[in-house]
Motif scaffolding. Structure first.
Motif, PDB file in Angstrom:
ATOM      1  N   ILE A 350       0.841  -1.190   0.000  1.00 16.29           N
ATOM      2  CA  ILE A 350       0.000   0.000   0.000  1.00 16.29           C
ATOM      3  C   ILE A 350       0.882   1.249   0.000  1.00 16.29           C
ATOM      4  O   ILE A 350       1.804   1.378   0.802  1.00 16.29           O
ATOM      5  CB  ILE A 350      -0.921   0.038   1.243  1.00 16.29           C
ATOM      6  CG1 ILE A 350      -1.587  -1.336   1.459  1.00 16.29           C
ATOM      7  CG2 ILE A 350      -1.962   1.136   1.094  1.00 16.29           C
ATOM      8  CD1 ILE A 350      -2.514  -1.762   0.366  1.00 16.29           C
ATOM      9  N   ARG A 351       0.571   2.176  -0.904  1.00 17.98           N
ATOM     10  CA  ARG A 351       1.304   3.434  -0.963  1.00 17.98           C
ATOM     11  C   ARG A 351       0.961   4.299   0.237  1.00 17.98           C
ATOM     12  O   ARG A 351      -0.210   4.539   0.513  1.00 17.98           O
ATOM     13  CB  ARG A 351       0.986   4.199  -2.259  1.00 17.98           C
ATOM     14  CG  ARG A 351       1.699   3.668  -3.492  1.00 17.98           C
ATOM     15  CD  ARG A 351       1.172   2.337  -3.975  1.00 17.98           C
ATOM     16  NE  ARG A 351      -0.165   2.458  -4.539  1.00 17.98           N
ATOM     17  CZ  ARG A 351      -1.074   1.491  -4.519  1.00 17.98           C
ATOM     18  NH1 ARG A 351      -0.822   0.338  -3.948  1.00 17.98           N
ATOM     19  NH2 ARG A 351      -2.248   1.664  -5.075  1.00 17.98           N
ATOM     20  N   MET A 352       1.990   4.769   0.944  1.00 16.36           N
ATOM     21  CA  MET A 352       1.783   5.424   2.233  1.00 16.36           C
ATOM     22  C   MET A 352       2.509   6.765   2.352  1.00 16.36           C
ATOM     23  O   MET A 352       3.556   6.982   1.754  1.00 16.36           O
ATOM     24  CB  MET A 352       2.287   4.516   3.370  1.00 16.36           C
ATOM     25  CG  MET A 352       1.526   3.219   3.513  1.00 16.36           C
ATOM     26  SD  MET A 352      -0.191   3.506   3.999  1.00 16.36           S
ATOM     27  CE  MET A 352      -0.525   2.062   4.967  1.00 16.36           C
ATOM     28  N   LYS A 353       1.931   7.630   3.181  1.00 17.69           N
ATOM     29  CA  LYS A 353       2.630   8.776   3.742  1.00 17.69           C
ATOM     30  C   LYS A 353       3.103   8.360   5.132  1.00 17.69           C
ATOM     31  O   LYS A 353       2.495   7.489   5.772  1.00 17.69           O
ATOM     32  CB  LYS A 353       1.710   9.986   3.851  1.00 17.69           C
ATOM     33  CG  LYS A 353       1.185  10.503   2.525  1.00 17.69           C
ATOM     34  CD  LYS A 353       2.223  11.255   1.735  1.00 17.69           C
ATOM     35  CE  LYS A 353       2.424  12.661   2.293  1.00 17.69           C
ATOM     36  NZ  LYS A 353       3.342  13.458   1.426  1.00 17.69           N
ATOM     37  N   SER A 354       4.177   8.977   5.621  1.00 16.73           N
ATOM     38  CA  SER A 354       4.692   8.592   6.929  1.00 16.73           C
ATOM     39  C   SER A 354       4.929   9.828   7.792  1.00 16.73           C
ATOM     40  O   SER A 354       5.400  10.856   7.306  1.00 16.73           O
ATOM     41  CB  SER A 354       5.994   7.794   6.788  1.00 16.73           C
ATOM     42  OG  SER A 354       6.974   8.552   6.112  1.00 16.73           O
ATOM     43  N   THR A 355       4.573   9.695   9.066  1.00 14.93           N
ATOM     44  CA  THR A 355       4.818  10.757  10.043  1.00 14.93           C
ATOM     45  C   THR A 355       5.268  10.113  11.347  1.00 14.93           C
ATOM     46  O   THR A 355       5.074   8.909  11.564  1.00 14.93           O
ATOM     47  CB  THR A 355       3.540  11.574  10.312  1.00 14.93           C
ATOM     48  OG1 THR A 355       2.482  10.679  10.731  1.00 14.93           O
ATOM     49  CG2 THR A 355       3.096  12.327   9.065  1.00 14.93           C
ATOM     50  N   PHE A 356       5.891  10.933  12.219  1.00 18.70           N
ATOM     51  CA  PHE A 356       6.275  10.444  13.533  1.00 18.70           C
ATOM     52  C   PHE A 356       5.356  11.052  14.582  1.00 18.70           C
ATOM     53  O   PHE A 356       5.031  12.240  14.538  1.00 18.70           O
ATOM     54  CB  PHE A 356       7.724  10.813  13.852  1.00 18.70           C
ATOM     55  CG  PHE A 356       8.721   9.816  13.328  1.00 18.70           C
ATOM     56  CD1 PHE A 356       9.015   8.665  14.043  1.00 18.70           C
ATOM     57  CD2 PHE A 356       9.340  10.029  12.116  1.00 18.70           C
ATOM     58  CE1 PHE A 356       9.918   7.747  13.566  1.00 18.70           C
ATOM     59  CE2 PHE A 356      10.257   9.114  11.617  1.00 18.70           C
ATOM     60  CZ  PHE A 356      10.548   7.966  12.348  1.00 18.70           C
ATOM     61  N   CYS A 357       4.940  10.220  15.542  1.00 17.25           N
ATOM     62  CA  CYS A 357       4.117  10.677  16.654  1.00 17.25           C
ATOM     63  C   CYS A 357       4.517   9.897  17.895  1.00 17.25           C
ATOM     64  O   CYS A 357       4.455   8.653  17.888  1.00 17.25           O
ATOM     65  CB  CYS A 357       2.632  10.478  16.341  1.00 17.25           C
ATOM     66  SG  CYS A 357       1.515  11.058  17.646  1.00 17.25           S
ATOM     67  N   ASN A 358       4.971  10.613  18.922  1.00 17.34           N
ATOM     68  CA  ASN A 358       5.388   9.989  20.176  1.00 17.34           C
ATOM     69  C   ASN A 358       6.429   8.894  19.941  1.00 17.34           C
ATOM     70  O   ASN A 358       6.381   7.815  20.542  1.00 17.34           O
ATOM     71  CB  ASN A 358       4.178   9.416  20.925  1.00 17.34           C
ATOM     72  CG  ASN A 358       3.193  10.482  21.336  1.00 17.34           C
ATOM     73  OD1 ASN A 358       3.575  11.606  21.667  1.00 17.34           O
ATOM     74  ND2 ASN A 358       1.903  10.156  21.298  1.00 17.34           N
TER      75      ASN A 358
END
Length: 421
Positions: A350-358
């Motif tokens: 699956i094509r994804m965006k990525s972010t960081f959280c905690n």
């Protein structure tokens, strides 16, 4: 005879491609032309770094033993700027004014900073503390010794590597020649990008996307045009194309429709088909064949499937031929931001965006999750790997993702540990 279609696991398919093991020939380029190329030899230090004992701070070069009975008054007998050398003899209870980076005078073994002395006049300073031998001095060879390997063969040349090459005088740089990778599109429905849309037609977007991927992977991309829906003409075009390239990519024409000629073309060329069906979505019809030392990648005509097929199979081959020991995309764990409730019998990517959280990497879907979707590719940062499931995947669940933007990756393929079950 056209090979029977039997789906194999992604890891097995990658293993078949990576058995190639071939390396590109070596050439030398100028330092200015070497950015983003791949080193064909280990880079060794031609001199120690530092090349001489040098001051780490502005201050005074002294003999540390003179401070054993502090306070002590030292006579200033000279001054050294960066790039200059002090040629005098430094005797007991003498000091030399020194600038950051300047070579230490013979006989001096420490630097005392300006703020740690009392300047009595232009020729005298008072030191009221014990100074250790070697204090604030960058000793010769402390960073690297002459003859040591500083950058390994197969490393991509980044700005930092450029700095190292310049440091050691490599004005000509040995690199692997870029593999020439040709791209051919299939299908009479395709228009050039500058043509207006017409009924039943689409613009040839895959070719330009793949050309950009080739360049990003380190290859030399060559656009070879389009194949028409005519078997004999297509065989001739493919034969001619193979005289120009190391690797040939086609997009489309690998399915089972009446006008999908790639399997028949491979058969007429005498190419050995390594696989022609994968247990994955999208891109299950991805096909790879070899003809001598040339690889023929038959990628899906669907944009997302074509994009993913390149990243999984073509990119690692290019990187391997350029000597890289980290050819595969970096795999890391990430938490799903969306539900994927539908069961599936094949691995989904699956094509994804990525972010960081905690402190956690969060993967969220990037656009429409369909193999034919083109907008889902723009801005994609990762591919989430969802193995076969009967229950689907839930938001908050941890899965593996392949990072598209990472410069460094693990030295083995993520797919090497793929489970047969």
């Amino acid at each position: 005879m056209i090979a029977k279609r039997t789906a194999i696991l992604i890891g097995k398919a990658i293993e078949k491609v990576m058995r190639d093991g071939k390396r590109q020939p070596v050439e030398e380029v100028s330092l200015l032309q070497s950015a983003n190329r791949f080193l064909a030899e280990d880079i060794v230090a031609t001199n120690p770094v530092p090349a001489f004992d040098r001051a780490l701070y502005d201050g005074y070069a002294i003999r540390a033993e003179d401070t054993a009975n502090e306070p002590v008054t030292l006579q200033v007998i000279g001054e050294i700027g960066a790039g200059s050398v002090f040629t005098g003899d430094v005797q007991p209870n003498q000091a030399v004014r020194i600038m950051t980076g300047a070579e230490m005078p013979v006989g001096c073994n420490a630097v005392v900073m300006l703020e740690d002395v009392i300047e009595r006049d232009a020729q005298k300073i008072e030191v009221r503390q014990l100074v250790q031998c070697g204090a604030r001095v960058f000793l010769k060879g402390a960073e690297i010794q002459q003859g040591a390997c500083v950058v390994a063969k197969g490393t991509q040349i980044t700005p930092g590597v450029i700095g190292i090459l310049a440091t050691f005088g490599y004005h000509r740089v040995p690199v692997f020649m870029k593999p020439v990778v040709g791209v051919l599109a299939t299908g009479s429905e395709l228009l050039d990008v500058d043509e207006p849309l017409a009924p039943g037609k689409i613009r040839n977007s895959n070719s330009y996307m793949l050309l950009a991927q080739v360049e990003q992977a380190g290859g030399e991309a060559v656009y070879l045009g389009k194949l028409e829906d005519d078997l004999e003409k297509s065989v001739e075009v493919m034969q001619h194309a193979l005289t120009k390239v190391d690797v040939l990519i086609t997009t489309g024409g690998v399915s089972v429709g009446d006008y999908d000629y790639l399997p028949a073309i491979y058969a007429q060329l005498g190419a050995e088909v390594l696989f022609n069906k994968l247990a994955m979505r999208p891109g299950s019809v991805t096909t790879v064949a070899v003809l001598g030392e040339q690889y023929l990648f038959g990628l899906s005509g669907n944009p997302s499937a074509s994009f993913i097929g390149f990243e999984l199979f073509v990119r690692p081959l290019i990187r391997q031929r350029l000597g890289s020991d980290i050819p595969h995309l970096l795999s890391v764990p990430a938490v799903l931001a969306d539900d994927y409730s539908a069961p599936n019998q094949f691995t989904q990517l699956i094509r994804m965006k990525s972010t960081f959280c905690n402190g956690q990497l969060i993967a969220s879907v990037n656009g429409l999750n369909m193999s034919g979707a083109i907008t889902a590719i723009a801005g994609v940062e990762a591919l989430a790997v969802l193995p076969p499931t009967t229950t689907g995947y839930k938001r908050g669940q941890t899965v593996d993702v392949l990072l598209l933007a990472a410069q460094k990756g693990q030295a083995h393929s993520y797919w090497g540990d793929e489970n047969e079950s």
